[in-house]
Scaffold this motif. Sequence first.
Motif: not given
Length: 232
Positions: A114-117, A125-134
């Motif tokens: 993120v962001p996409y551009k 560098p753009r951040h990497i977003l990690i979405k966890m389940t819990k």
Amino acid sequence: MMQGIGNRLEAKTDHLQETLSREIQAEERISEVEDRLVEITNAEDKRDKRLKGNEQNLRELWDNVKCTNIRTIGVPEGEEREKGTEKIFEEIIAENFPNMGKAALTQIQEAQRVPYKINPRRNTPRHILIKMTKIKDKEKILKAAREKKLMTYKGTPIRLSADFSAEILQARREWHDILNVMKGKNFQPRLLYPARLSFRFEGEIKTFTDKQKLREFCNTKPALQQILKELL
């Protein structure tokens, strides 16, 4: 002659009454305008309060949506083209927390840059977003990151952090000086999600959502008030 004087007095009286009547009408119109202005002001105040309430609700909703997210900061661009962002995060965990195992990694719901551009004006560098389940898996990883302090990806320094809105980030920053003082006094302070201060005082855990509430509490505790007098 007397009749002439009477006529003039009567004319002046009529003129005075007419003037008085116009003044009364003008005052009534002014009063109506003032009342209308008060109504408009009250309506604007209510509208502003509704807007602020809606903005607050939206921020809370957005932060709740993001409450399981982890931001990975510093991973060089292009690494994800061959292996994908989820694989990068797995390698980060393996490199920095070899004893954590794969249990937490199975809870990855989504991973992306993120962001996409790419912004050509930014060298980072753009951040990497990690979405966890819990949430508990996110907290486990972030706790390990705080304890390790220096993290790397293939030797490149990186950081892991929670994903907050700009408002929440600012609210958390406002606690930093108080946190540092309390750490020195062994109050065991913590920042709870999203921006609440928690610490141990007189054998009990106290939690505050803002400085005003903490200030009110300190007013009843002279010893604590003395410690924080320069910060509240």
